[in-house]
Design an enzyme around this catalytic site. Structure first.
Site, PDB file in Angstrom:
ATOM      1  N   LYS A 137      -1.485  28.871   0.865  1.00 44.34           N
ATOM      2  CA  LYS A 137      -2.874  28.976   1.320  1.00 44.34           C
ATOM      3  C   LYS A 137      -3.711  28.028   0.487  1.00 44.34           C
ATOM      4  O   LYS A 137      -3.386  27.761  -0.677  1.00 44.34           O
ATOM      5  CB  LYS A 137      -3.406  30.401   1.138  1.00 44.34           C
ATOM      6  CG  LYS A 137      -4.561  30.733   2.061  1.00 44.34           C
ATOM      7  CD  LYS A 137      -4.046  31.077   3.446  1.00 44.34           C
ATOM      8  CE  LYS A 137      -5.141  31.564   4.373  1.00 44.34           C
ATOM      9  NZ  LYS A 137      -4.541  32.215   5.546  1.00 44.34           N
TER      10      LYS A 137
HETATM   11  N1  GLU Z   1      -4.730  30.793   8.859  1.00 41.71           N
HETATM   12  C1  GLU Z   1      -3.809  31.389   9.782  1.00 41.71           C
HETATM   13  C2  GLU Z   1      -3.184  32.634   9.193  1.00 41.71           C
HETATM   14  O1  GLU Z   1      -3.721  33.232   8.293  1.00 41.71           O
HETATM   15  C3  GLU Z   1      -2.795  30.395  10.322  1.00 41.71           C
HETATM   16  C4  GLU Z   1      -1.908  29.746   9.306  1.00 41.71           C
HETATM   17  C5  GLU Z   1      -1.042  28.643   9.898  1.00 41.71           C
HETATM   18  O2  GLU Z   1      -1.016  28.452  11.102  1.00 41.71           O
HETATM   19  O3  GLU Z   1      -0.380  27.976   9.103  1.00 41.71           O
HETATM   20  O4  GLU Z   1      -2.169  33.087   9.649  1.00 41.71           O
END
Ligand code: GLU
Length: 447
Positions: A137
């Protein structure tokens, strides 16, 4: 004996306090906060799964600790010529099953611990849905609403430049999250590509279609939430076409989830955003509400509904509650007042472990984030596969593959939970942790 198993089950009573912090990059003596944080919540959830699986403390520590963390300063030249400095992070929690994967968040209160929690949840989400990624993240502590497009472009390009050494289509693949969108991903892709000397569409997902994005990615999280919500309602004995729902958050996840639920016949009676909430017990006209939000920037003042206090949205008398905003909104202070019988977590980490316990005691079915909102990363995976092959699928192909994966995972988690009398969260986390630990065991510990 399986080398992953502890000789005896370890107590792990206070995982949040005892979990390792070795890679802290800011003053490390900070005491554990009195209030639960997303990281403490994530560690409690992990500890429950580890205890169930009987893993060693060594393995537990490895699973609790991000593999790599980068904190960066992001200086911004404002349009008026002044300069400002923002702090940014990229946390790569685990790579055992493949490259790290996860979104990039722009929000004023972003901090390293929050990004750590979100990265850990991404590891479990990818493992649970069996997409071949680890978890990551990113975040920048900035309020995107206070900046022009030109400023956001400069922040994004500078942040991307700062994390360039650790990202890549086979290393770590960012995607949108709160406060970022497909334009952010276009700037990231361009910055990475210009620095590489050629175009690299697989570096990010959630890109515009014209740059190699996938059909169906923008609405994938909401579609997945809806598939799970309908299955969970039926499982709890509700006929969706005779059910009611409240949705917290009217952004990338909540708005389309409300629309898809309404299309499936669910009466969506209340929705909220960060400015307030609206209620119409006869059912909100989601299309008209979406137009209102496009014109005014908020659900507040929607003529087809009454005003409601934002906090009261969570305690509405509905069958289904979809928290689709931020972490920690269902907590010790309000879990006993929730009237919904089914909660489907569109957001990451909306329910604290204490609230989880209260809700379970009260018979509320909580479908955890790592299952309920996994549609986004599933279609991110499809997008990455398509970009790497330079071959694009039709929208109906994307959508049917998404539905199949979501419902398979739902059945798998439900079966595991029922067989062992576990909450869906503990079942989902244990299944995911088991997959990560198995990959780790097969690869072996180097050196
Ligand atoms: N931000 C989204 C999540 O929390 C998508 C993450 C992604 O597609 O890599 O799942």
């Amino acid at each position: 004996m399986n080398p992953l198993m502890a000789p005896t089950t370890s107590p792990l009573a206070d995982a949040a306090a005892s979990a390792p912090h070795g890679l802290e990059t800011r003053p490390s003596a900070a005491p554990r906060p009195a209030e639960p944080t997303p990281l403490a919540d994530a560690r409690v959830q992990l500890a429950e799964a580890v205890e169930l699986l009987g893993y060693t403390d060594g393995l537990h520590q490895m699973l609790a600790t991000p593999r790599r963390e980068l904190s960066v300063a992001v200086p911004l030249r404002m349009d008026n010529g002044e300069s400002r400095l923002y702090l940014g992070y990229r946390v790569q929690h685990n790579f055992s099953r493949g490259p790290a994967k996860g979104g990039l968040r722009y929000a004023p209160n972003v901090n390293l611990d929050e990004v750590r929690a979100l990265a850990m949840w991404m590891t479990w989400k990818c493992a649970l849905l069996d997409v071949p990624y680890g978890g990551a993240k990113g975040g920048v502590a900035i309020d995107p609403r206070q900046h022009s497009m030109a400023e956001l472009e400069r922040v994004t390009r500078r942040y991307t430049s700062e994390i360039l050494p650790i990202i890549g289509p086979e290393r770590d693949i960012p995607a949108p999250d709160i406060g970022t969108d497909e334009q952010t991903m276009a700037w990231m892709m361009d910055t990475y590509s210009v620095n590489s000397g050629y175009t690299v569409p697989g570096i990010v997902t959630g890109k515009p279609i014209a740059l190699g994005g996938s059909l169906g990615r923008a609405s994938a999280t909401s579609r997945g939430v809806t598939h799970i919500a309908l299955a969970a309602l039926r499982h709890a004995g509700f006929e969706p076409a005779r059910s009611t729902a409240a949705v917290q958050g009217f952004g990338k996840v909540g708005a389309d989830a409300a629309r898809f639920l309404a299309e499936a016949g669910v009466r969506v009676t209340a929705v909220s955003d960060q400015y307030g909430a609206v209620l119409n017990t006869g059912g909100l006209d989601i299309e008209a509400l979406t137009d209102h939000v496009r014109e005014t920037g908020s659900v507040v003042g929607f003529p087809g509904a009454d005003a409601l206090d934002g906090a009261d949205l969570l305690t509405q008398d509905v069958d289904l509650l979809v928290p689709a905003a931020v972490e920690g909104v269902l907590h010790e202070g309000n879990a006993a007042d929730v009237l919904a019988k089914v909660i489907v977590e569109g957001a990451n980490g909306p329910t604290t472990p204490t609230a989880d316990r209260i809700l379970r005691e009260r018979g509320v079915l909580v479908v955890p984030d790592i299952l309920a909102n996994a549609g986004g990363v599933i279609v991110s995976y499809f997008e990455w596969v398509q970009a790497n092959q330079a071959y694009w699928w039709r929208a109906d192909e994307v959508e049917s593959r998404l539905e199949e994966r979501m419902l398979n995972a739902w059945r798998h988690v439900l079966g595991y939970a029922e067989a062992r009398d576990l909450s869906l969260r503990t079942a989902a986390t244990a299944l995911a942790v088991e997959r990560v630990a198995e990959a780790h065991r097969l690869r072996g510990l180097y050196p």
